[in-house]
Write an enzyme that holds these catalytic residues in place. Structure first.
Site, PDB file in Angstrom:
ATOM      1  N   GLU A 115     -12.138 -12.309  -6.500  1.00  0.00           N
ATOM      2  CA  GLU A 115     -12.492 -11.476  -7.649  1.00  0.00           C
ATOM      3  C   GLU A 115     -11.516 -11.722  -8.798  1.00  0.00           C
ATOM      4  O   GLU A 115     -10.305 -11.803  -8.592  1.00  0.00           O
ATOM      5  CB  GLU A 115     -12.447 -10.014  -7.227  1.00  0.00           C
ATOM      6  CG  GLU A 115     -12.898  -9.017  -8.273  1.00  0.00           C
ATOM      7  CD  GLU A 115     -12.966  -7.598  -7.725  1.00  0.00           C
ATOM      8  OE1 GLU A 115     -13.567  -6.739  -8.385  1.00  0.00           O
ATOM      9  OE2 GLU A 115     -12.417  -7.346  -6.627  1.00  0.00           O
ATOM     10  N   LYS A 164     -20.551  -6.779 -11.912  1.00  0.00           N
ATOM     11  CA  LYS A 164     -20.310  -5.897 -10.766  1.00  0.00           C
ATOM     12  C   LYS A 164     -21.063  -4.574 -10.966  1.00  0.00           C
ATOM     13  O   LYS A 164     -21.035  -3.988 -12.052  1.00  0.00           O
ATOM     14  CB  LYS A 164     -18.810  -5.640 -10.615  1.00  0.00           C
ATOM     15  CG  LYS A 164     -18.394  -5.016  -9.300  1.00  0.00           C
ATOM     16  CD  LYS A 164     -16.871  -5.001  -9.166  1.00  0.00           C
ATOM     17  CE  LYS A 164     -16.406  -4.426  -7.837  1.00  0.00           C
ATOM     18  NZ  LYS A 164     -14.921  -4.449  -7.708  1.00  0.00           N
ATOM     19  N   SER A 183      23.534  -1.329   5.968  1.00  0.00           N
ATOM     20  CA  SER A 183      24.342  -0.272   6.586  1.00  0.00           C
ATOM     21  C   SER A 183      24.410  -0.379   8.096  1.00  0.00           C
ATOM     22  O   SER A 183      25.231   0.290   8.724  1.00  0.00           O
ATOM     23  CB  SER A 183      23.763   1.092   6.215  1.00  0.00           C
ATOM     24  OG  SER A 183      22.520   1.298   6.872  1.00  0.00           O
TER      25      SER A 183
END
Length: 699
Positions: free
Chosen positions: A44, A113, A356
């Site tokens: 698309e 569309k 960490s």
């Protein structure tokens, strides 16, 4: 036998990268032709890129799309192959999302569309209008940039199909597959044998089966051949489009492409027998009755043959099982590919992560490690684009040997343990071990001097010195001291990201990675402008539960065994002093478990429940786990903290979208950021319902 070889594809397009996009479109067409296909369908809006967003409102975007199409039609690229191209078109003053069918340097049809995506991550009605005239065709006047190439002034525009010498073909676009009255139903009743779908569908954990079920069902009832094309990659936003181009025949998959890959162009082909479509439909009498009575789609006649002249010399591709990834594999691949696209297109020379040794930052580090494995594997397998990108990012010469994944990580990935007096030996050790397994350039630094300087500055201004709660301080002091550490880590991370390439004699800069999971974002369990102020966050849309599962999987399958010990450790921010009788714990701090947060998130966003309806639902779901009053208190506690911290969502690091209850504020979760945190009406209703429920239990 009418055997046709058809091609669909997945392309890694980039919003507004017209030069790169049309090059990838051409490459896919040429690959389809080399494979012997007579039809190729693409994603698309493949020419401008799906994610242009408000750039679709600019005339430039439409103009450049036509210029690219004219360039495509100028040479022999479209000779002897029908090409189905996605691009925006302005027709009679209205902007449409269209499929443009071209053949032999001519435009044969523009199909707009019919149904636009307008929920979740999508805002198509902001930029486009749905075609309002089903089964109608008008004439469209072409721009002069195309007329000069094709000598066509007008072409057919509307809801129609194509009638070839030996078959019929039509298309629908992305969202239309998901609609109740999908166009493919009417197309099948009109006798169309081949239906294609050029799509822009994003990855979301555990979503692929929904899409594949719909693709199969598109022809399971009414028969036919269905081709699905999709974009793949990060085209400039938070989404990763996950490819998986495929071809289905009479409800069964006969070809399927990859879902995750760094490859920019993938073409999937299959030989299909169109006579089996006729046979399938002919055995379905109730369909024949409906087809006989329906209004047919208009068909544009095209003097072209899609099928092989001698069908008996070709064997149709047989059905095959659909390939699905586990959720752990999806996490390992989707965000890693997204990070790769972001890195190679941003101009950065690598990533920096404050590591960490906890679950979230370790998951993020593992994803960068996975990215390095995917990129170097593609380069080593002969992908020239990947090889060029690997050498460019690593700042190697064009003829230098390709690095291994671990060597590549050392070039581009810097991890830093920003320890303080509140950090533990265990997290420091896990951080160093994981960095060594991945191959990152690792720093182990103490930030106490900077923290002390800030606290001293505050004392010089106020003559007061805040204390942690374990040392007799108040809640306000305790929180302020934690936030000082968190924000200093952010500042130091950006300093290191900007200057470490210079220190090492390299060019460029590093992007800072955030590592807050979706549940912490939902609860607001983070310091504003610490991890919420990174450049990108690959785990910001992933739940804590899924991350813990991924850590166990990654310890074995990614080759990073330290991840197993990370997963076993209790979650802690390590922002408060450690004592013999006290160690900070995330779930205790939050006042709720990560499992509960996942439940709240899904009910709030996916089920669209406010406080009262959530309480009613949990009264049923948790009746065997908690009392009525406990459930009421839990719901009220969640909504208090959710609303009190909602303002933090406006500063969340752009995150990979992976979970449907993401609180991401920019476009997916459109809610206020200023609330009445007391929720007086709603909480009063909860109390009333709780009293009634307790009274009924007492009776």
């Amino acid at each position: 036998m009418r055997i046709a070889r058809l091609a669909t594809c997945a392309l890694n397009q980039w919003a507004l990268d017209f030069e790169g996009n049309i090059a990838r479109v051409k490459a896919s067409i040429l690959q389809a032709k080399e494979a012997g296909a007579r039809y190729r369908v693409g994603p698309e809006l493949e020419i401008p890129g799906y994610g242009c967003e408000d750039h679709f409102l600019e005339v430039d975007t439409i103009e450049h799309s036509w210029e690219c199409l004219a360039d495509l039609l100028r040479d022999d690229t479209t000779d002897d192959i029908l090409c189905d191209i996605g691009m925006p078109v302005i027709h009679a003053g209205v902007r449409y999302n269209c499929r443009v069918f071209v053949l032999n340097r001519q435009i044969v049809l523009i199909r707009p569309k019919l149904c636009l995506a307008n929920d979740g991550n999508y805002r198509e009605t902001r930029w486009f209008t749905a075609w309002q005239h089903p089964k109608k065709v008008e004439q469209h006047r072409l721009p002069m940039s195309v007329v000069s190439v094709t000598s066509q002034n007008y072409v057919n525009f509307g809801d129609a199909g194509l009638d070839f010498l030996d078959s019929t073909l039509a298309s629908e676009t992305c969202e239309e597959l998901f609609t109740p009255n999908a166009p493919h139903i009417q197309l099948a009743l009109s006798g169309v044998e081949i239906i294609s779908n050029g799509s822009g569908s994003h990855h979301q954990l555990r979503k692929l089966n929904t899409r594949m079920d719909l693709i199969q069902s598109a022809t399971a009832k009414a028969g036919g051949v269905y081709l699905y094309a999709n974009q793949r990659g990060c085209d400039g936003g938070r989404l990763y489009y996950d490819g998986c181009a495929c071809i289905a025949v009479n409800g069964e998959i006969v070809a399927q492409g990859q879902q995750f890959a760094v490859q920019e162009v993938e073409v999937v082909t299959a030989d299909v027998d169109l006579d089996t479509v006729v046979g399938f439909r002919g055995a379905f009498q109730s369909m024949a009755v409906q087809a006989a009575g329906c209004e047919k789609h208009p068909l544009i006649k095209v003097p072209f043959q899609l099928c092989f002249e001698n069908g008996t010399s070709h064997v149709p591709d047989p059905p095959r099982p659909v390939r699905y990834h586990t959720a752990d594999e999806e996490i390992a691949n989707g965000p890693a590919c997204w990070l790769w696209d972001y890195l190679r297109r941003s101009g950065a020379s690598g990533y920096l992560l404050p590591l960490s040794g906890g679950a979230d930052s370790s998951s993020t580090a593992a994803l960068v490690g996975s990215m390095c494995q995917l990129a170097t594997s593609a380069a080593a397998s002969g992908d020239e684009r990947a090889a060029a990108d690997v050498r460019r990012i690593a700042q190697l010469s064009d003829d230098a040997p390709l690095p291994s994944a671990k060597e590549f990580a050392q070039y581009l990935f810097t991890t830093v343990y920003l320890g303080s007096e509140n950090s533990s030996v265990d997290t420091r050790s896990r951080s160093a071990s994981l960095a060594a397994e991945i191959g990152s350039s690792h720093l182990d630094v103490k930030i106490d001097a900077v923290i002390t300087a800030v606290v001293s500055f505050f004392h010089s201004v106020t003559q007061r010195t805040p204390k942690f709660k374990v040392d007799g301080g108040s809640t306000v002091e305790n929180l302020a001291l934690q936030n000082i550490q968190a924000r200093i880590r952010m500042v130091l991370s950006f300093v290191l990201a900007q200057l470490m390439p210079w220190v090492r004699g390299k060019n460029g800069f590093l992007l800072v990675l955030g590592s807050a999971n979706v549940d912490e974002g939902l609860r607001g369990y983070m310091t504003k402008y610490d991890c919420s102020a990174a450049d990108v966050n690959p785990i910001g849309g992933i739940s804590k539960g899924d991350l813990r599962s991924f850590l166990r999987w990654g310890a074995v399958n990614l080759g990073f065994p330290t991840l197993a010990s990370v997963e076993e450790a209790p979650p802690t921010a390590e922002l408060e002093p450690i004592r013999d009788d006290y160690v900070q714990n995330d779930e205790d701090d939050m006042g709720m478990t990560y499992e509960e947060l996942g439940v709240y998130g899904r009910l709030r966003k996916i089920s669209r429940l406010g406080p009262v309806e959530m309480f009613r639902r949990l009264l049923l779901e948790w009746k065997d786990r908690f009392s009525v009053d406990e459930i009421a208190e839990k719901v009220k506690r969640f909504f208090f903290f959710y609303s009190a911290n909602r303002h933090k969502m406006t500063t969340l690091t752009p995150s990979y979208h992976a979970e449907n209850y993401s609180p991401e504020d920019n476009r997916f979760d459109l809610r206020p950021f200023l609330y009445n945190v007391r929720w007086p009406w709603q909480f009063r209703k909860i109390d009333e319902i709780a009293r009634k429920a307790n009274a009924e239990k007492a009776d």
